[in-house]
Design an enzyme around this catalytic site. Structure first.
Site: not given
Ligand code: ARG
Length: 389
Positions: A9, A89, A118, A167
């Site tokens: 990404d 994050r 995110d 991902s």
């Molecule tokens: N579901 C988790 C969260 O919202 C993990 C997200 C993982 N992100 C990714 N870009 N693969 O924190």
């Protein structure tokens, strides 16, 4: 300025920011929060090829002290998820913000989609600046398939392929795997998705480890004093050998979507288990009951990426005060995918062996009789009034 990971990404975002948004310079920042060395090296290499200027920030110690230690004290868990991505994050975003502000950069970008959490976590930080905020993947409504093709056309080196379209997000605390066939909640995850944990092996014998805690944070492993970064890394390795810390769950995202998530996080599983057990030994019943609500509120704020909400400072004040006496040692047995507490001790234990023991004479058992007479009193009153029902 783009918050950069080296993944699919964020890599396609670099040429997109130039071609579709007309920027003539893209600056990238890759924040080291304990992801594998190889990811960082690959990210650096791609950034040097694709971006005009690149920063690598080692935030590992800050991540441990200011983010993971508070998480352990709060027994951080959202629906069973140990919050690995969520807690990192805001730190990544704040590093990007800081560099942008110090260099007169006027636009901040991230590579999040419009479906996940995110985007919210990045923007909660980015929008505290006057910068324009750009999310190319969300804005251009791109699919992963489209991104893979675009990456191939632009000679972008990404590990994602049509066969392995996952991902993945990794840092010191956890590794998450999403996408592809895993999106069918009834599809059993193939072994290949795991990288930190071995297949649980019933022929591998149990290993007992001992974690030492001071004021609610882990400070030693098997009697050896260790800084948090080394301790967590080591536990990820030891736990991973025993297949500890895999999770498969349905998670309620902030937007309301339910998602199927796979995680592996051996150290998080072990440390949260040990910490919770030690609290059970030293905190009062009233503290423990109340703290479950505080912990849940704390975890929800982290999941939503709302670390600047004043509620967090309030919750942390309570949590920190509660951890003053959380000192001691917990032994954990690791065996065939499981971690379980096998022993614990604390100089601050609210445990009185001399009183609870079957062999004790310290307390007279007869003293409890009066207490027992009043126990369940109201139910008996009711029974007296309506003997039939
Ligand atoms: N579901 C988790 C969260 O919202 C993990 C997200 C993982 N992100 C990714 N870009 N693969 O924190």
């Amino acid at each position: 300025m783009l918050a950069y990971s080296g993944g699919l990404d964020t890599s396609v975002c670099i040429p997109l920011l130039k071609e579709r948004y007309g920027f003539d310079k893209v600056v990238t920042v890759l924040v080291d929060v304990g992801q594998p060395r190889s990811d960082i090296e690959r990210g650096n290499k791609s950034a040097e090829k694709l971006a005009d200027k690149h920063y690598l920030i080692d935030a590992r110690y800050e991540f441990v002290s200011n983010y993971l230690f508070p998480l352990i004290k709060a027994n951080g868990s959202y629906e069973g998820y140990v919050l690995g991505t969520a807690i990192a994050r805001p730190l990544i975003a704040s590093k990007a913000k800081e560099i942008a502000q110090n260099n007169g950069i006027k636009a901040l970008a991230h590579g999040c989609t419009g479906r996940g959490n995110d985007q919210l976590r990045f923007e909660a930080v980015f929008r505290t600046t006057d910068c324009q905020v750009i999310a190319p993947i969300r804005d251009l409504d791109l699919s992963r398939e489209w991104e893979i093709n675009y990456a191939l056309e632009h000679d972008i080196d990404v590990l994602v392929t049509r066969e392995r379209p996952y991902s993945i997000d990794e840092n010191l605390w956890s590794r998450s795997i999403e996408g592809g066939k895993l999106e069918d909640p009834y599809f059993i995850p193939p072994k290949e998705i795991f990288a930190w944990t071995k297949e649980p092996d019933p022929f591998k014998s149990e290993q007992i480890i001992e974690i030492g805690f001071k004021k609610g944070v882990p400070v030693s492993l098997d009697g050896i004093k260790m800084n948090g970064l080394d301790l967590i890394s080591k536990l990820n390795h030891i736990g991973g050998e025993h297949g500890v810390g895999r999770m498969d769950l349905i998670e309620d995202r902030v937007l309301g979507l339910k998602a199927r998530e796979n995680y592996e996080h051996p150290a998080a599983t072990i440390l949260l288990l040990a910490h919770r057990d030690l609290e059970q030994l030293v905190l009062s019943r009233a503290q423990l009951r109340f703290k479950t609500f505080v912990d849940e509120a704390w975890s929800e704020m982290v999941y939503m990426g709302l670390l600047d909400d004043p509620l967090n400072a309030d919750l942390n004040a309570f949590i920190n005060q509660s951890q003053e006496r959380v000192n001691g040692y917990v032994k954990i047995g690791l065996y065939c995918g499981n971690a379980k507490v096998v022993a614990r001790k604390s100089p601050n234990a609210l445990y009185a062996q001399d009183m609870v023991s079957f062999d004790s004479q310290t307390l007279s058992q007869r003293d409890a009789e009066g207490f027992a007479k009043y126990h369940g009193f109201q139910a008996r009153l009711l029974k007296r009034m309506c003997p039939e029902g």
